[in-house]
Design a protein around this motif. Structure first.
Motif, PDB file in Angstrom:
ATOM      1  N   TYR A  78       0.906  -1.140  -0.017  1.00  0.00           N
ATOM      2  CA  TYR A  78      -0.215   0.059  -0.006  1.00  0.00           C
ATOM      3  C   TYR A  78       0.821   1.169   0.053  1.00  0.00           C
ATOM      4  N   LEU A  79       2.259   1.183   0.566  1.00  0.00           N
ATOM      5  CA  LEU A  79       2.971   2.317   0.661  1.00  0.00           C
ATOM      6  C   LEU A  79       4.116   2.746  -0.223  1.00  0.00           C
ATOM      7  N   GLN A  80       3.860   1.523  -1.393  1.00  0.00           N
ATOM      8  CA  GLN A  80       4.804   1.508  -2.681  1.00  0.00           C
ATOM      9  C   GLN A  80       4.901   2.844  -3.299  1.00  0.00           C
ATOM     10  N   GLY A  81       5.894   3.424  -3.394  1.00  0.00           N
ATOM     11  CA  GLY A  81       5.883   4.733  -4.260  1.00  0.00           C
ATOM     12  C   GLY A  81       5.378   5.883  -3.462  1.00  0.00           C
ATOM     13  N   ARG A  82       5.165   5.771  -2.135  1.00  0.00           N
ATOM     14  CA  ARG A  82       4.608   6.915  -1.081  1.00  0.00           C
ATOM     15  C   ARG A  82       5.768   7.350  -0.232  1.00  0.00           C
ATOM     16  N   ILE A  83       6.520   6.160   0.257  1.00  0.00           N
ATOM     17  CA  ILE A  83       7.759   6.330   0.886  1.00  0.00           C
ATOM     18  C   ILE A  83       8.910   6.032   0.526  1.00  0.00           C
ATOM     19  N   PRO A  84      10.093   6.433   0.570  1.00  0.00           N
ATOM     20  CA  PRO A  84      11.116   6.103  -0.006  1.00  0.00           C
ATOM     21  C   PRO A  84      11.583   4.763   0.437  1.00  0.00           C
ATOM     22  N   PRO A  85      12.441   4.119  -0.626  1.00  0.00           N
ATOM     23  CA  PRO A  85      12.464   2.789  -0.269  1.00  0.00           C
ATOM     24  C   PRO A  85      13.769   2.623   0.967  1.00  0.00           C
ATOM     25  N   GLU A  86      14.759   3.719   1.109  1.00  0.00           N
ATOM     26  CA  GLU A  86      15.429   3.262   2.222  1.00  0.00           C
ATOM     27  C   GLU A  86      14.771   3.683   3.675  1.00  0.00           C
ATOM     28  N   LYS A  87      13.641   4.236   3.439  1.00  0.00           N
ATOM     29  CA  LYS A  87      12.724   4.507   4.834  1.00  0.00           C
ATOM     30  C   LYS A  87      11.862   3.263   5.178  1.00  0.00           C
ATOM     31  N   MET A  88      11.584   2.720   4.142  1.00  0.00           N
ATOM     32  CA  MET A  88      10.764   1.359   4.094  1.00  0.00           C
ATOM     33  C   MET A  88      11.473   0.169   5.021  1.00  0.00           C
ATOM     34  N   GLU A  89      12.803   0.296   4.957  1.00  0.00           N
ATOM     35  CA  GLU A  89      13.689  -0.642   5.426  1.00  0.00           C
ATOM     36  C   GLU A  89      13.435  -0.587   6.918  1.00  0.00           C
ATOM     37  N   GLU A  90      13.261   0.712   7.432  1.00  0.00           N
ATOM     38  CA  GLU A  90      13.172   0.948   8.842  1.00  0.00           C
ATOM     39  C   GLU A  90      12.007   0.665   9.465  1.00  0.00           C
ATOM     40  N   PHE A  91      10.754   0.616   8.663  1.00  0.00           N
ATOM     41  CA  PHE A  91       9.592   0.358   9.158  1.00  0.00           C
ATOM     42  C   PHE A  91       9.185  -1.058   9.433  1.00  0.00           C
ATOM     43  N   LYS A  92       8.905  -1.473  10.966  1.00  0.00           N
ATOM     44  CA  LYS A  92       8.592  -2.813  11.508  1.00  0.00           C
ATOM     45  C   LYS A  92       7.239  -3.128  10.877  1.00  0.00           C
ATOM     46  N   LYS A  93       7.012  -4.081   9.853  1.00  0.00           N
ATOM     47  CA  LYS A  93       5.911  -4.506   9.297  1.00  0.00           C
ATOM     48  C   LYS A  93       5.103  -5.246   9.995  1.00  0.00           C
ATOM     49  N   SER A  94       5.657  -5.897  11.352  1.00  0.00           N
ATOM     50  CA  SER A  94       4.782  -6.543  12.050  1.00  0.00           C
ATOM     51  C   SER A  94       3.982  -5.586  12.931  1.00  0.00           C
ATOM     52  N   PHE A  95       2.691  -6.064  13.415  1.00  0.00           N
ATOM     53  CA  PHE A  95       1.690  -5.218  13.947  1.00  0.00           C
ATOM     54  C   PHE A  95       0.709  -6.296  14.753  1.00  0.00           C
ATOM     55  N   ASP A  96       0.238  -5.565  15.704  1.00  0.00           N
ATOM     56  CA  ASP A  96      -0.883  -6.356  16.570  1.00  0.00           C
ATOM     57  C   ASP A  96      -2.327  -5.917  16.240  1.00  0.00           C
ATOM     58  N   ILE A  97      -2.981  -7.120  15.908  1.00  0.00           N
ATOM     59  CA  ILE A  97      -4.631  -6.640  15.664  1.00  0.00           C
ATOM     60  C   ILE A  97      -5.379  -7.457  17.050  1.00  0.00           C
ATOM     61  N   ILE A  98      -5.882  -6.451  17.606  1.00  0.00           N
ATOM     62  CA  ILE A  98      -6.758  -6.809  18.987  1.00  0.00           C
ATOM     63  C   ILE A  98      -8.222  -6.300  18.334  1.00  0.00           C
ATOM     64  N   GLY A  99      -9.001  -7.305  18.221  1.00  0.00           N
ATOM     65  CA  GLY A  99     -10.265  -7.134  17.885  1.00  0.00           C
ATOM     66  C   GLY A  99     -10.386  -6.168  16.803  1.00  0.00           C
ATOM     67  N   ASP A 100     -11.127  -4.761  16.654  1.00  0.00           N
ATOM     68  CA  ASP A 100     -11.103  -4.088  15.726  1.00  0.00           C
ATOM     69  C   ASP A 100     -10.147  -3.083  15.554  1.00  0.00           C
ATOM     70  N   VAL A 101      -9.060  -3.387  16.550  1.00  0.00           N
ATOM     71  CA  VAL A 101      -7.817  -2.111  16.639  1.00  0.00           C
ATOM     72  C   VAL A 101      -6.505  -2.860  16.110  1.00  0.00           C
ATOM     73  N   VAL A 102      -5.893  -1.839  15.535  1.00  0.00           N
ATOM     74  CA  VAL A 102      -4.541  -2.164  14.957  1.00  0.00           C
ATOM     75  C   VAL A 102      -3.543  -1.417  15.580  1.00  0.00           C
ATOM     76  N   ILE A 103      -2.432  -1.979  16.304  1.00  0.00           N
ATOM     77  CA  ILE A 103      -1.447  -1.340  16.922  1.00  0.00           C
ATOM     78  C   ILE A 103      -0.016  -1.483  16.435  1.00  0.00           C
ATOM     79  N   LEU A 104       0.546  -0.270  15.911  1.00  0.00           N
ATOM     80  CA  LEU A 104       1.772  -0.346  15.025  1.00  0.00           C
ATOM     81  C   LEU A 104       2.849   0.014  15.854  1.00  0.00           C
ATOM     82  N   GLU A 105       4.251  -0.416  15.316  1.00  0.00           N
ATOM     83  CA  GLU A 105       5.408   0.125  15.832  1.00  0.00           C
ATOM     84  C   GLU A 105       6.121   0.965  14.851  1.00  0.00           C
ATOM     85  N   ILE A 106       6.087   2.324  14.963  1.00  0.00           N
ATOM     86  CA  ILE A 106       6.739   3.127  13.995  1.00  0.00           C
ATOM     87  C   ILE A 106       8.062   3.595  14.388  1.00  0.00           C
ATOM     88  N   PRO A 107       9.129   3.512  13.849  1.00  0.00           N
ATOM     89  CA  PRO A 107      10.430   4.403  14.307  1.00  0.00           C
ATOM     90  C   PRO A 107      10.406   5.767  14.232  1.00  0.00           C
TER      91      PRO A 107
END
Length: 343
Positions: A78-107
């Motif tokens: 979804y983020l392809q072309g919207r965030i520079p590739p070098e920054k995409m490497e820093e993004f932790k693509k794992s996340f938690d889904i709790i019911g209807d809620v998503v919790i992300l870890e973003i550096p």
């Protein structure tokens, strides 16, 4: 655009060769018409290559193909072309889904792109609310700060786990969906008629999971937590899961609560890996002879937590029934679980 017209019976063989040689254009759908198949090409093959396929230049045709719309497979798509590739490497693509809620870890390096990432997570997961972790788990009540990024700012939700429903507010209570397997492992060991102490129950996922099992008609679980919102939601979860009478919700510090109860348990659950070791003497005191302790700790190995239980139990003897790495906490450090019988 250019395509390769091939007989239907030869289509799959030729498609695989084109795929191997990088001639096939993946952005377009393969066409089938009567006895022929039209394969979309990204370049014109030379005559010698066509001859190897058993074809001629006449098989190269100009035709129309339908664009192939691929469904994004992850947030990164979804983020392809919207965030520079070098920054995409820093993004932790794992996340938690709790019911209807998503919790992300973003550096911190992606601070400016956090709302883009939040919207991408909302579209990908199709949940209601997206939050970002703003702090580590802290304090006696084990909560963390969350920042709303996308969707509705509604932090109360109902999470489904196995055949249980767990209601909670992610801003007020810590809950890890990644422990679902661990909760099942413990629940599968419980026998009917047991008295259980769940020392740091939270909203009661261990307790609810155990109480929901149809074979456990006479189990009694004393579920303790120092966080008032946790006990509030535990009381709701008892009703939601129809396990009234099996779970006794208790608010307060574990040591103080158990001091006031004349109680010996067949099984004690100690899922507070950061500080559970401080409560080992209390747990041993309230465990029956031959009772089982489910002890959790952050550790690099199993030896350290086993030694701590052994020292707390002395002069009683211990028997290690099982040990496992529940999940990774940091490089080389694990959230470990140990099942120990104390005789």
């Amino acid at each position: 655009m250019i395509g390769l017209k091939v007989p239907k019976k030869e289509a799959n063989r030729i498609r695989l060769i084109l795929l191997e040689k990088s001639f096939l254009d993946h952005h377009w759908k393969i066409r089938r018409f009567e006895e022929n198949v039209y394969l979309p090409l990204n370049q014109t093959p030379d005559p010698d290559f066509l001859k190897e396929l058993g074809l001629q230049m006449e098989n190269i045709v100009e035709t129309d193909f339908e664009e192939l719309k691929k469904r994004p497979r992850n947030i990164e798509d979804y983020l392809q072309g919207r965030i520079p590739p070098e920054k995409m490497e820093e993004f932790k693509k794992s996340f938690d889904i709790i019911g209807d809620v998503v919790i992300l870890e973003i550096p911190p390096e992606l601070e400016e792109e956090k709302y883009l990432i939040g919207e991408a997570a909302l579209k990908f997961t199709k949940r209601r609310s997206v939050y970002r972790k703003k702090s580590a788990i802290k304090g006696v009540v084990r909560t963390r700060e969350l920042e709303h990024l996308a969707g509705e700012d509604v932090s109360e939700t109902i999470h489904r786990e196995h055949d249980s429903r767990i209601m909670l507010d992610v801003k007020k209570i810590y809950f890890s969906p990644r422990l679902a397997t661990e909760r099942k492992i413990v629940g599968d060991q419980v026998q009917d008629g047991e008295v259980i102490i769940d020392m740091f129950t939270g909203v009661g996922p261990f307790a609810i999971n155990i109480a929901r099992r149809s074979k456990l008609l006479n189990v009694k679980i004393h579920a303790i937590d120092i966080n008032p919102p946790a006990i509030h939601y535990l009381q709701k979860n008892i009703i939601l899961n129809k396990v009234q009478g099996k779970i006794n919700p208790l608010l307060g510090d574990v040591a103080e609560v158990l001091k006031d109860l004349n109680l010996k348990a067949d099984r004690i659950i100690m899922n507070l890996p950061g500080t559970a070791c401080e409560f080992l003497p209390v747990a041993v005191e309230h465990l029956k002879q031959g009772g089982i302790l489910h002890y959790y700790q952050f550790s690099r190995d199993f030896d350290n937590p086993i030694e701590k239980v052994k020292n707390a139990a002395y002069p009683r003897q211990i028997e290690v029934l099982n040990k496992r790495k529940v999940k990774s906490r940091s490089p080389g450090v694990w959230h470990v679980g140990i099942d120990i019988k104390i005789n």
